[in-house]
Scaffold this active site. Structure first.
Site, short mmCIF file in Angstrom:
data_model
loop_
_atom_site.label_atom_id
_atom_site.label_comp_id
_atom_site.label_asym_id
_atom_site.label_seq_id
_atom_site.Cartn_x
_atom_site.Cartn_y
_atom_site.Cartn_z
N HIS A 52 0.75 18.81 1.32
CA HIS A 52 1.43 17.83 1.56
C HIS A 52 3.07 17.85 0.84
O HIS A 52 2.99 18.26 -0.20
CB HIS A 52 0.98 16.32 1.64
CG HIS A 52 0.30 16.19 -0.17
ND1 HIS A 52 -0.78 16.50 -0.35
CD2 HIS A 52 1.18 15.40 -1.20
CE1 HIS A 52 -0.86 16.50 -1.76
NE2 HIS A 52 0.33 15.70 -2.28
N HIS A 77 6.04 15.49 -0.42
CA HIS A 77 6.35 14.33 -0.79
C HIS A 77 8.04 14.01 -0.43
O HIS A 77 8.64 14.93 -0.67
CB HIS A 77 6.27 13.89 -2.35
CG HIS A 77 4.89 13.68 -2.78
ND1 HIS A 77 4.09 12.47 -3.05
CD2 HIS A 77 3.89 14.89 -3.16
CE1 HIS A 77 3.12 12.96 -3.41
NE2 HIS A 77 3.01 14.13 -3.62
P1 AMP Z 1 -0.43 14.49 -5.01
O1 AMP Z 1 -0.51 13.92 -6.24
O2 AMP Z 1 0.72 15.30 -4.83
O3 AMP Z 1 -1.87 15.12 -4.39
O4 AMP Z 1 -0.30 13.02 -4.12
C1 AMP Z 1 -1.19 12.59 -3.34
C2 AMP Z 1 -0.52 11.32 -2.59
O5 AMP Z 1 -1.24 10.93 -1.61
C3 AMP Z 1 -0.29 10.18 -3.78
O6 AMP Z 1 1.25 9.85 -3.53
C4 AMP Z 1 -1.12 9.13 -2.88
O7 AMP Z 1 -0.55 7.84 -3.15
C5 AMP Z 1 -0.99 9.55 -1.33
N1 AMP Z 1 -2.12 8.97 -0.61
C6 AMP Z 1 -3.58 9.20 -1.20
N2 AMP Z 1 -4.36 8.67 -0.51
C7 AMP Z 1 -3.49 8.00 0.71
C8 AMP Z 1 -3.61 7.38 1.93
N3 AMP Z 1 -4.83 6.98 2.39
N4 AMP Z 1 -2.70 7.11 3.00
C9 AMP Z 1 -1.39 7.58 2.37
N5 AMP Z 1 -1.11 8.22 1.11
C10 AMP Z 1 -2.29 8.43 0.20
#
Ligand code: AMP
Ligand code: ZN
Length: 139
Positions: A101, A103
């Site tokens: 993903h 950001h």
């Molecule tokens: P990372 O640390 O780059 O793996 O970030 C994962 C991101 O996914 C974090 O910013 C979380 O807030 C986001 N996240 C986790 N679960 C969900 C969800 N159900 N809907 C939207 N964002 C999510």
């Protein structure tokens, strides 16, 4: 290619709810549930790849072009001054969801987000040595 235990695969399949911004055959963009700043969004490939390194080139092209499409929309809608794009790889880097993903984080002067601690400028010789060791990995 999906992972039945992956939360982003479940969002892609609409098994769990998300606030979707954009969708096409390859990608989905939706709001981050715990935003770092207001308007923090995520762009993911619909197929499950753990990270950037594992992602298929053609899919990645689609994801990056959606990132570029969504970023100015996030910035304008949030009345932000800039955008921070970020992808993490590995838990040591802070990755928590192991489905690639990007950001998209709107930034505004004084928003308080601290990315890097204060840094010291390095000697050229040391930097050249590091560049050489990385170049060796490219061969
Ligand atoms: P990372 O640390 O780059 O793996 O970030 C994962 C991101 O996914 C974090 O910013 C979380 O807030 C986001 N996240 C986790 N679960 C969900 C969800 N159900 N809907 C939207 N964002 C999510
Ligand atoms: Zn997944």
């Amino acid at each position: 290619m999906t992972d039945p235990h992956c939360i982003f695969c479940k969002i892609v399949s609409k098994e769990i709810e998300a606030s979707i911004i954009y969708e096409d055959d390859t990608c989905l963009a939706f709001m981050d549930i715990t935003p770092v700043t207001k308007g923090h969004a995520l762009v993911v490939p619909k197929q499950h790849y753990a990270n950037l390194s594992e992602c298929d080139d053609e899919v990645l092209r689609g994801v990056i072009s959606v990132v570029r499409k969504i970023s100015p929309a996030v910035k304008n809608a949030m009345d932000a001054e800039g955008i921070l794009l970020q992808t993490l790889e590995g838990s040591a880097a802070g990755q928590e969801v192991f489905h690639l993903h990007f950001h998209i984080i709107p930034r505004t002067t004084g928003d308080g987000l601290i990315l890097f601690p204060k840094k010291a400028m390095q000697e050229r010789d040391a930097l050249n040595d590091l560049a050489e060791s990385i170049k060796a990995e490219l061969k």
